[in-house]
Every structure is written in structure tokens, then in C-alpha cells.
Design an enzyme around this catalytic site. Structure first.
Site, PDB file in Angstrom:
ATOM      1  N   SER A 190      13.113  15.530  64.064  1.00 42.29           N
ATOM      2  CA  SER A 190      12.499  16.678  63.413  1.00 42.29           C
ATOM      3  C   SER A 190      12.705  16.579  61.906  1.00 42.29           C
ATOM      4  CB  SER A 190      13.144  17.956  63.958  1.00 42.29           C
ATOM      5  OG  SER A 190      12.668  19.060  63.235  1.00 42.29           O
ATOM      6  N   HIS A 196       8.446  14.842  64.376  1.00 38.41           N
ATOM      7  CA  HIS A 196       8.187  16.234  64.717  1.00 38.41           C
ATOM      8  C   HIS A 196       8.190  17.058  63.420  1.00 38.41           C
ATOM      9  CE1 HIS A 196       8.155  19.637  67.527  1.00 38.41           C
ATOM     10  NE2 HIS A 196       9.037  20.234  66.729  1.00 38.41           N
ATOM     11  N   ASP A 236       7.875  20.819  61.912  1.00 40.58           N
ATOM     12  CA  ASP A 236       7.939  22.246  62.229  1.00 40.58           C
ATOM     13  C   ASP A 236       7.318  23.098  61.132  1.00 40.58           C
ATOM     14  OD1 ASP A 236       9.349  22.318  64.740  1.00 40.58           O
ATOM     15  OD2 ASP A 236      11.131  21.643  63.654  1.00 40.58           O
ATOM     16  N   MET A 296       6.632  26.880  60.009  1.00 40.01           N
ATOM     17  CA  MET A 296       7.054  28.271  60.270  1.00 40.01           C
ATOM     18  C   MET A 296       6.484  29.167  59.174  1.00 40.01           C
ATOM     19  SD  MET A 296      11.041  27.649  61.238  1.00 40.01           S
ATOM     20  CE  MET A 296      11.580  26.141  62.062  1.00 40.01           C
ATOM     21  N   HIS A 308       4.215  21.103  65.125  1.00 40.42           N
ATOM     22  CA  HIS A 308       4.601  22.251  65.946  1.00 40.42           C
ATOM     23  C   HIS A 308       4.393  23.521  65.112  1.00 40.42           C
ATOM     24  CE1 HIS A 308       8.235  24.473  68.013  1.00 40.42           C
ATOM     25  NE2 HIS A 308       7.076  25.030  68.311  1.00 40.42           N
ATOM     26  N   MET A 316       4.693  27.169  64.466  1.00 34.36           N
ATOM     27  CA  MET A 316       5.343  28.437  64.818  1.00 34.36           C
ATOM     28  C   MET A 316       4.768  29.483  63.872  1.00 34.36           C
ATOM     29  SD  MET A 316       9.106  26.850  65.392  1.00 34.36           S
ATOM     30  CE  MET A 316       8.650  25.371  64.511  1.00 34.36           C
ATOM     31  N   MET A 355      10.474  25.214  74.753  1.00 36.13           N
ATOM     32  CA  MET A 355      11.536  25.435  73.756  1.00 36.13           C
ATOM     33  C   MET A 355      12.884  25.596  74.463  1.00 36.13           C
ATOM     34  SD  MET A 355      10.104  25.228  70.826  1.00 36.13           S
ATOM     35  CE  MET A 355      11.596  25.564  69.885  1.00 36.13           C
ATOM     36  N   ASP A 357      12.569  20.928  72.828  1.00 33.26           N
ATOM     37  CA  ASP A 357      12.830  21.070  71.390  1.00 33.26           C
ATOM     38  C   ASP A 357      13.944  22.082  71.166  1.00 33.26           C
ATOM     39  OD1 ASP A 357      12.645  21.302  68.638  1.00 33.26           O
ATOM     40  OD2 ASP A 357      10.634  22.183  68.631  1.00 33.26           O
TER      41      ASP A 357
HETATM   42  C1  DX5 Z   1      13.346  25.012  65.992  1.00 26.22           C
HETATM   43  C2  DX5 Z   1      12.483  23.797  65.731  1.00 26.22           C
HETATM   44  C3  DX5 Z   1      13.104  22.506  66.092  1.00 26.22           C
HETATM   45  C4  DX5 Z   1      14.309  22.112  65.339  1.00 26.22           C
HETATM   46  C5  DX5 Z   1      15.206  21.322  66.251  1.00 26.22           C
HETATM   47  O1  DX5 Z   1      12.588  26.146  65.727  1.00 26.22           O
HETATM   48  O2  DX5 Z   1      11.283  23.911  66.457  1.00 26.22           O
HETATM   49  O3  DX5 Z   1      12.142  21.465  66.033  1.00 26.22           O
HETATM   50  O4  DX5 Z   1      14.030  21.323  64.203  1.00 26.22           O
HETATM   51  O5  DX5 Z   1      16.367  21.101  65.588  1.00 26.22           O
HETATM   52  P1  DX5 Z   1      17.765  20.779  66.288  1.00 26.22           P
HETATM   53  O6  DX5 Z   1      17.634  19.440  66.916  1.00 26.22           O
HETATM   54  O7  DX5 Z   1      18.684  20.790  65.127  1.00 26.22           O
HETATM   55  O8  DX5 Z   1      18.047  21.869  67.276  1.00 26.22           O
HETATM   56 ZN    ZN Z   2       9.831  22.171  66.725  1.00 30.99          ZN
END
Ligand code: DX5
Ligand code: ZN
Length: 242
Positions: free
Chosen positions: A9, A34, A36, A38, A67, A69, A138, A176
Site C-alpha cells: 500500500s 495498492h 488508497d 480517501m 481503492h 474510499m 476489508m 486489506d
Molecule cells: C486502510 C487502507 C489500507 C491500508 C493498509 O483504510 O485501505 O490499504 O493502507 O495498511 P496496513 O497494512 O498498515 O494495515
Molecule cells: Zn486499501
């Protein structure tokens, strides 16, 4: 070799040194990156948008597993496609109509992913399973890296495997949050194939070593599942002492 793919990630990378971190990830044998996204609304945290994803894309040849969010994924589909996403995953809990968002993503040369938060039952995505390429389950509450893996999500992974076989669907199963060389064991034994890992990959400066640790643990987990007899403890025959 098994079919487990490791998706580090990018939010755990050093953004002051991103070019170098991405190069090191490639060299270390990551399968996907990956990414993320947000929006500070769907989740309490904010990361970055399509322009930064485009920059990331220019720095790596790893496929981008985006991903979202965010509350309104449809509004940004075109932007993330243009930014170079190879996969766009959005949440069933978002405010858009899932079937419309799915067809929009699929109308581009882009794979479609659908994700469920921990509190959402898997039945919420059931009607869409024939249309997606990736199901992201998740294993933490989305929003932040570094949280604790929720082992109680594994029944969802097992259910996803069952429904895929029953319906002859094509999606892969991704987990994830909180994945490391220990928690990857129950995850791959339940049937997860794409493993997102941020903290556990980047906490060791030797990325090759941390990715290898995940691969070794997944190989062990799959072997243990396929050969339960090797791990069964049998009662020792009683030897009478003279
Ligand atoms: C959480 C994210 C994850 C996060 C995972 O909202 O979607 O992708 O980066 O990180 P770790 O491996 O640190 O839990
Ligand atoms: Zn993620």
C-alpha cells in the site's frame, strides 16, 4: 509458486522519497501497487487525488490497484482511468448506485472492484458478483494504515470463495488491513488471493525481505491447508517401562 499476489500500500511509503520507494518495491517483487484514495467524508482521513495517482503511474510499471474510499466514486471514474488505474475498487457503502458505477468502470479498459467494510454483511454485494473482477474484503475499518487485522472477517472470505464456485464467477478475493506474515496465514487459508500490506512491508527497510516473508508465510499456510495430516499430532504409543 502459488497464486498469491502481494499489493503493498503506497500510503505507507515515504512520499518525500517516492520515486526511490517505488523502484525498491518493483525490485523487491511486488505484484501490484495498492493506492488508497480517501475523501475525508466516506472515511475520516484524506489522502490524495487523481493528479497524484498520475504522477505515481509515471514512476512505476506496477499495475495500480486503486481503492476508492470516497462517497461519490462515479464522479471520479474517468479521472482515475485517465490517471492509469488498472483496477478501480469502490465501496458498496458509497452513495452511488453500484450497478451504474460498475458499468461505468467496465466501459473503460479497467477492471472493476467492489469492497465491503467490516460491518457490512457480504450479502450486500451478492447481486453484483457476476459483474466484478475483484472483491475487496476489508479486514480493518477503512481510513488508516497500521490497524489490527480482524480475523473475524475470514468467514466472509470463505463465503466469497463458495459463492464464486457456485456462480462460476471470475473475481479474485483481496483483503486489506493489518496483514503481516502472521495474519496472512488465516487470510490465505480462508481463500484470499490478493494481499494488501502497508505497515508490514515498509517497516523493514529491506522491502525484498518483507515481501518474501509474506510469500513464505502464504506458502506455509497453503501447504498446511492442503496437508492437514502432516500437522496432526498423534498420540504416542505407550511404551511400557521395564
Ligand atoms: C486502510 C487502507 C489500507 C491500508 C493498509 O483504510 O485501505 O490499504 O493502507 O495498511 P496496513 O497494512 O498498515 O494495515
Ligand atoms: Zn486499501
Amino acid at each position: 509458486m502459488n497464486n498469491i499476489r502481494i499489493a503493498p500500500s503506497v500510503i505507507s511509503a515515504d512520499f518525500g522519497n517516492l520515486k526511490e520507494d517505488l523502484r525498491r518495491l518493483e525490485e523487491a517483487g511486488a505484484d501490484l501497487l495498492h493506492v488508497d484514495i480517501m475523501d475525508g467524508h466516506f472515511v475520516p482521513n484524506i489522502t490524495f487525488g487523481p493528479d497524484i495517482v498520475k504522477r505515481i503511474k509515471s514512476l512505476t510499471s506496477l499495475p495500480l490497484d486503486v481503492h476508492l474510499m470516497i462517497s461519490h466514486p462515479r464522479k471520479y471514474v474517468v479521472k482515475f482511468v485517465e490517471a492509469g488505474a488498472s483496477n478501480i475498487t469502490f465501496h458498496i457503502e458509497s452513495e452511488d448506485t453500484p450497478s451504474t458505477a460498475i458499468s461505468e468502470i467496465a466501459s473503460f479498459d479497467c477492471r472493476v472492484g467492489l469492497s465491503v467494510k467490516p460491518a457490512t454483511p457480504l450479502s450486500a454485494v451478492r447481486d453484483h458478483l457476476s459483474q466484478i473482477d475483484r472483491l475487496l474484503i476489508m479486514t480493518v475499518e477503512p481510513g488508516f494504515g497500521g490497524q489490527t487485522f480482524m480475523a473475524n472477517m475470514m468467514p466472509k472470505v470463505e463465503q466469497a470463495v463458495e459463492w464464486r464456485a457456485e456462480g462460476k464467477y471470475d473475481y479474485d478475493i483481496e483483503v486489506d488491513g493489518g496483514l503481516d506474515p502472521y495474519t496472512i496465514v488465516p487470510a490465505v487459508q480462508a481463500g484470499a488471493e490478493v494481499i494488501v500490506a502497508g505497515t508490514s512491508v515498509f517497516k523493514n527497510p529491506d522491502l525484498k525481505e518483507s515481501i518474501q516473508a509474506l510469500r513464505d508465510a502464504s506458502a506455509y499456510a497453503l501447504y498446511q491447508k492442503a496437508h492437514p495430516e502432516v500437522y496432526e499430532t498423534k498420540e504416542e504409543p505407550r511404551v511400557e517401562r521395564i
